[in-house]
Design a protein around this motif. Structure first.
Motif, PDB file in Angstrom:
ATOM      1  N   GLU A   1      -9.378 -10.027  -7.827  1.00 32.42           N
ATOM      2  CA  GLU A   1      -9.423  -9.950  -6.364  1.00 32.42           C
ATOM      3  C   GLU A   1      -8.882 -11.269  -5.824  1.00 32.42           C
TER       4      GLU A   1
ATOM      5  N   SER B   1      -5.892  -6.950  -6.519  1.00 29.42           N
ATOM      6  CA  SER B   1      -6.418  -6.321  -5.311  1.00 29.42           C
ATOM      7  C   SER B   1      -6.566  -7.389  -4.237  1.00 29.42           C
TER       8      SER B   1
ATOM      9  N   THR C   1      -9.735  -6.269   0.598  1.00 27.46           N
ATOM     10  CA  THR C   1     -10.931  -5.417   0.531  1.00 27.46           C
ATOM     11  C   THR C   1     -11.898  -5.712   1.669  1.00 27.46           C
TER      12      THR C   1
ATOM     13  N   ARG D   1      -6.494  -1.971   1.412  1.00 28.01           N
ATOM     14  CA  ARG D   1      -6.525  -1.651  -0.021  1.00 28.01           C
ATOM     15  C   ARG D   1      -5.199  -2.096  -0.638  1.00 28.01           C
TER      16      ARG D   1
ATOM     17  N   SER E   1       0.852  -1.188   0.000  1.00 24.42           N
ATOM     18  CA  SER E   1       0.000   0.000   0.000  1.00 24.42           C
ATOM     19  C   SER E   1       0.884   1.233   0.000  1.00 24.42           C
TER      20      SER E   1
ATOM     21  N   CYS F   1      -8.129  -3.026 -11.171  1.00 24.58           N
ATOM     22  CA  CYS F   1      -7.368  -4.249 -10.909  1.00 24.58           C
ATOM     23  C   CYS F   1      -7.933  -5.388 -11.735  1.00 24.58           C
TER      24      CYS F   1
ATOM     25  N   ARG G   1      -2.482  -3.597  -3.093  1.00 28.41           N
ATOM     26  CA  ARG G   1      -2.269  -3.663  -4.539  1.00 28.41           C
ATOM     27  C   ARG G   1      -0.962  -4.408  -4.798  1.00 28.41           C
TER      28      ARG G   1
END
Length: 278
Positions: free
Chosen positions: A201, A241, A244, A249, A14, A198, A251
């Motif tokens: 997930e 991602s 969530t 958050r 992040s 993205c 990445r």
């Protein structure tokens, strides 16, 4: 009297504080026993705590030992990036162009890509088909039908992952697993619609290896999922991602180089700096 050792807590995957996955890093850990390392890792109550040591391999810049709250791991992804960040920030100077980390799986290469640290994914310890009975148990623990799993495979680079491919990111986000029934640690991946920020997930369910239930953002899992799916089901390079549903958050930036190697990158920043009484 206990000795104060330099300490950093680094948020990984992040660019903003408190939205990634923290790792505790103890510098200058020479002289600590296995029991002291494990006790401190248990006390931090993070998914991983690492200890920086002098390398035993002349090709390495440093050696790291990686502990969960319950055991030691031969490799883990977000601790690799966080430890490299901490070592560099503390004044570490690589002997070569990139950083070389020594850990339980051997030597791991790191480099900077677009300003982010990235590690070269180590080889899989186990890959290939999952036994039908185990696949059925995993589906039941995830709360999905076996026919809802598009593909399932071993994707183990140290922590023991089984990878599960589902139809969409929404399905992944909606999972409510039965952790008590989960037979192994499982990484689940599903695509976002084309054109989204993205590509996928990811969720990491790890009631066994990490001493927790769900890891916020997981470098080792994203590495092994990319080795399994990138360049086929997924693009050769993409952004994942994760975290969530946990209010994070994360990445994770996946890149496949010309030689076919997978690089796993993410932003890193120090959130706590001080000394640890050990």
């Amino acid at each position: 009297m206990t000795e104060g050792r330099h300490f950093r807590q680094v948020d990984v995957f992040s660019a903003e504080p408190l939205l990634g996955n923290p790792v505790a890093v103890v510098h200058d850990a020479e002289g600590l026993s296995d029991e002291q390392m494990q006790a401190f890792a248990r006390w931090t109550n993070l998914s991983e705590t690492t200890f920086l040591l002098a390398p035993t391999d002349p090709a390495a810049d440093y050696r790291v030992r990686i502990f969960t709250a319950t055991s030691e791991l031969p490799f883990a992804g977000h601790p690799t990036l966080g430890t490299a960040h901490a070592w560099l920030e503390a004044g570490g100077v690589p002997a070569g162009e990139g950083v070389v980390q020594e850990c339980g799986v051997g030597l791991v290469q790191l480099r900077r890509t677009d300003g982010r640290l990235a590690f070269k994914a180590p080889g899989l310890i186990r890959s290939g088909p999952v036994e039908p009975a185990l696949a059925a148990d995993i589906a039941a623990a995830l709360g999905v039908g076996r026919d809802e799993i598009l593909d399932i495979a071993w994707a183990d680079n140290g922590p023991g992952w089984v990878g599960v491919q589902l139809a969409s990111a929404d399905v992944v986000l909606g999972l409510k697993p039965d952790f008590a029934a989960m037979p192994v640690d499982v990484g689940v991946i599903g695509p976002y619609p084309e054109g989204s920020e993205c590509a996928v997930e990811v969720r990491a369910f790890c009631p066994h290896a990490a001493g927790t239930t769900e890891d916020p953002v997981t470098g080792s899992l994203n590495a092994s999922l990319a080795q399994w799916l990138a360049g086929g089901v997924l693009p050769a390079s993409y952004t994942a991602s994760q975290g969530t549903v946990l209010g994070r958050r994360g990445r994770v930036h996946i890149e496949t180089d010309e030689a076919g190697s997978i690089w796993v990158g993410g932003d890193t920043l120090t959130t706590i700096l001080g000394t640890a009484a050990l």
